[in-house]
Design a protein around this motif. Structure first.
Motif, PDB file in Angstrom:
ATOM      1  N   THR A 127       0.848  -1.195   0.000  1.00 17.69           N
ATOM      2  CA  THR A 127       0.000   0.000   0.000  1.00 17.69           C
ATOM      3  C   THR A 127       0.883   1.245   0.000  1.00 17.69           C
ATOM      4  N   ARG A 128       0.596   2.146  -0.907  1.00 15.24           N
ATOM      5  CA  ARG A 128       1.335   3.391  -1.010  1.00 15.24           C
ATOM      6  C   ARG A 128       0.341   4.571  -0.991  1.00 15.24           C
ATOM      7  N   THR A 129       0.802   5.702  -0.523  1.00 19.67           N
ATOM      8  CA  THR A 129      -0.013   6.911  -0.569  1.00 19.67           C
ATOM      9  C   THR A 129       0.341   7.688  -1.824  1.00 19.67           C
ATOM     10  N   ARG A 130      -0.655   7.990  -2.620  1.00 20.13           N
ATOM     11  CA  ARG A 130      -0.445   8.709  -3.872  1.00 20.13           C
ATOM     12  C   ARG A 130      -1.339   9.959  -3.915  1.00 20.13           C
ATOM     13  N   THR A 131      -0.846  11.000  -4.555  1.00 23.34           N
ATOM     14  CA  THR A 131      -1.646  12.197  -4.799  1.00 23.34           C
ATOM     15  C   THR A 131      -2.338  12.043  -6.146  1.00 23.34           C
ATOM     16  N   VAL A 132      -3.645  12.048  -6.113  1.00 21.32           N
ATOM     17  CA  VAL A 132      -4.401  11.837  -7.351  1.00 21.32           C
ATOM     18  C   VAL A 132      -5.363  13.005  -7.571  1.00 21.32           C
ATOM     19  N   LYS A 133      -5.732  13.225  -8.834  1.00 21.87           N
ATOM     20  CA  LYS A 133      -6.654  14.301  -9.174  1.00 21.87           C
ATOM     21  C   LYS A 133      -8.075  13.762  -9.176  1.00 21.87           C
ATOM     22  N   VAL A 134      -8.947  14.352  -8.383  1.00 21.61           N
ATOM     23  CA  VAL A 134     -10.339  13.911  -8.263  1.00 21.61           C
ATOM     24  C   VAL A 134     -11.253  15.139  -8.408  1.00 21.61           C
ATOM     25  N   ASN A 135     -12.086  15.104  -9.449  1.00 25.31           N
ATOM     26  CA  ASN A 135     -13.056  16.200  -9.670  1.00 25.31           C
ATOM     27  C   ASN A 135     -12.390  17.575  -9.664  1.00 25.31           C
ATOM     28  N   GLY A 136     -11.270  17.640 -10.328  1.00 21.05           N
ATOM     29  CA  GLY A 136     -10.605  18.917 -10.501  1.00 21.05           C
ATOM     30  C   GLY A 136      -9.699  19.340  -9.376  1.00 21.05           C
ATOM     31  N   HIS A 137      -9.562  18.523  -8.320  1.00 20.27           N
ATOM     32  CA  HIS A 137      -8.638  18.877  -7.245  1.00 20.27           C
ATOM     33  C   HIS A 137      -7.805  17.659  -6.873  1.00 20.27           C
ATOM     34  N   TYR A 138      -6.742  17.906  -6.139  1.00 15.85           N
ATOM     35  CA  TYR A 138      -5.816  16.826  -5.776  1.00 15.85           C
ATOM     36  C   TYR A 138      -6.040  16.401  -4.331  1.00 15.85           C
ATOM     37  N   GLU A 139      -5.983  15.108  -4.096  1.00 13.60           N
ATOM     38  CA  GLU A 139      -6.076  14.583  -2.739  1.00 13.60           C
ATOM     39  C   GLU A 139      -5.228  13.324  -2.627  1.00 13.60           C
ATOM     40  N   LYS A 140      -4.866  13.010  -1.377  1.00 10.24           N
ATOM     41  CA  LYS A 140      -4.034  11.825  -1.130  1.00 10.24           C
ATOM     42  C   LYS A 140      -4.932  10.605  -0.925  1.00 10.24           C
ATOM     43  N   ARG A 141      -4.555   9.510  -1.587  1.00 11.60           N
ATOM     44  CA  ARG A 141      -5.307   8.267  -1.453  1.00 11.60           C
ATOM     45  C   ARG A 141      -4.344   7.082  -1.338  1.00 11.60           C
ATOM     46  N   ALA A 142      -4.802   6.056  -0.627  1.00 10.50           N
ATOM     47  CA  ALA A 142      -4.025   4.823  -0.514  1.00 10.50           C
ATOM     48  C   ALA A 142      -4.312   3.952  -1.728  1.00 10.50           C
ATOM     49  N   VAL A 143      -3.250   3.513  -2.374  1.00  8.95           N
ATOM     50  CA  VAL A 143      -3.400   2.653  -3.543  1.00  8.95           C
ATOM     51  C   VAL A 143      -2.504   1.417  -3.352  1.00  8.95           C
ATOM     52  N   THR A 144      -2.885   0.322  -3.992  1.00  5.19           N
ATOM     53  CA  THR A 144      -2.055  -0.885  -3.932  1.00  5.19           C
ATOM     54  C   THR A 144      -1.248  -0.991  -5.214  1.00  5.19           C
ATOM     55  N   VAL A 145       0.037  -1.291  -5.054  1.00  2.37           N
ATOM     56  CA  VAL A 145       0.925  -1.413  -6.205  1.00  2.37           C
ATOM     57  C   VAL A 145       1.804  -2.643  -6.022  1.00  2.37           C
ATOM     58  N   SER A 146       2.299  -3.173  -7.109  1.00  2.00           N
ATOM     59  CA  SER A 146       3.257  -4.275  -7.072  1.00  2.00           C
ATOM     60  C   SER A 146       4.657  -3.684  -7.200  1.00  2.00           C
ATOM     61  N   THR A 147       5.522  -4.028  -6.248  1.00  3.90           N
ATOM     62  CA  THR A 147       6.854  -3.433  -6.242  1.00  3.90           C
ATOM     63  C   THR A 147       7.879  -4.431  -5.735  1.00  3.90           C
TER      64      THR A 147
END
Length: 316
Positions: free
Chosen positions: A285-305
């Motif tokens: 699980t990583r924290t990523r800054t993503v664009k949602v409805n025209g603004h940016y927010e931090k969300r937890a996403v799962t990635v393979s690393t």
């Protein structure tokens, strides 16, 4: 590091059916028995295959039998939980019955489990070597610096093991031409299935180390070994015992996965350098800054690393 290839060693002479096989007695604790191996074969069957490919006719001897397949030579003297003193109490009888030409001695891990048990362990090892030499004067004795723990460079038992191993070469050096040193101390960390017992890849390394030490004694070549040198592997499967319980009916949980040796940046004392380390792919699980409805927010996403081996990790 792996033992160096022995230069200038001539191939073993061909052995006819009438030639008596070299009688080899593996002696030790649960590591010689094979706990940690999926088949309980320890290093023994892989070593037999290596010696056979090198042209030696061998017969493994002992009162115990563990491993697979059942058609293999499974005899040994590996006894779970035994210390140097317990081996010394029985070894004369084993030698008299089995009459080995070679003894593969890996013992001391259970002495290292407590601070009290480690006291005087090297003296007991020295006396045991003398005891075997007296009871079997024609036998070659291969004495191991013992394998390490899963924590590798940390932990009280690993520190006691390191101190024990530091004294083994000096002990062996004073025992005469028929006593030989074998360095098994490089089997540790990722090579350990639980706290103390090697996994199958660790046992393959042990087999390689015995094989290298035996080459100059018995005159066979290690230039083109079959199987190959496990220390040169860059992709291998390792199994580790972990704490997580996947459900009813399970008494143990093993995380078996493929690892690749990659170069990674490592910073020590402010200096960064590239080092080789075993890594595996994991979902994290990583924290990523993503664009949602025209603004940016931090969300937890799962990635393979790629994740480096961690001896303290207890989940998938």
């Amino acid at each position: 590091m792996a033992a160096a290839v022995v230069a200038g060693v001539t191939p073993a002479p061909a052995q006819s059916e009438a030639t008596a096989p070299l009688r080899i007695m593996p002696v030790g604790d649960s590591i010689t028995m094979g706990i940690g191996s999926a088949t309980m074969s320890s290093y023994r069957i892989d070593l037999q295959n290596r010696l056979a490919a090198a042209g030696l006719n061998v017969d493994f001897v002992g009162s115990q039998s563990d491993g697979a397949p059942a058609t293999a030579d499974l005899d040994h003297e590996g006894h779970s939980g035994w210390t140097i003193a317990k081996i010394a109490g029985q070894v004369n009888d084993w030698l008299a019955i089995s009459r080995p030409d070679a003894v593969l001695l890996q013992i001391g891990t259970n002495d290292m489990r407590t601070a009290a048990g480690s006291v005087g362990a090297t003296d007991r090892l020295s006396a045991l070597i003398d005891q075997i030499s007296t009871a079997a004067p024609a036998a070659d004795i291969f004495v191991a610096k013992i394998t390490g723990t899963k924590s590798a460079g940390a932990g009280a038992q690993q520190k006691r093991t390191d101190a024990f191993n530091a004294k083994v070469p000096g002990i062996v050096a004073g025992k005469g031409a028929r006593v030989h040193l074998v360095d098994q101390s490089t089997v540790k960390g990722i090579d350990i299935r639980d706290g103390l017992h090697p996994n199958d890849f660790g046992y393959t390394k042990m087999s390689w180390n015995w094989f290298q030490a035996m080459a100059p004694v018995y005159g066979f070549s290690t230039a083109n070994p079959k199987p190959g040198n496990p220390y040169l592997a860059t992709h291998a499967k390792f199994c580790h015992l972990v704490d997580a319980d996947p459900g009813p009916g399970w008494t143990a949980y093993f995380d078996c996965r493929w690892y690749t040796k990659n170069q990674v940046a490592r910073t020590t004392h402010g200096r960064t350098s590239k080092v080789w380390t075993w890594q595996t792919k994991r979902t994290v699980t990583r924290t990523r800054t993503v664009k949602v409805n025209g603004h940016y927010e931090k969300r937890a996403v799962t990635v393979s690393t790629w994740v480096s081996f961690d001896p303290n990790r207890h989940d998938r």
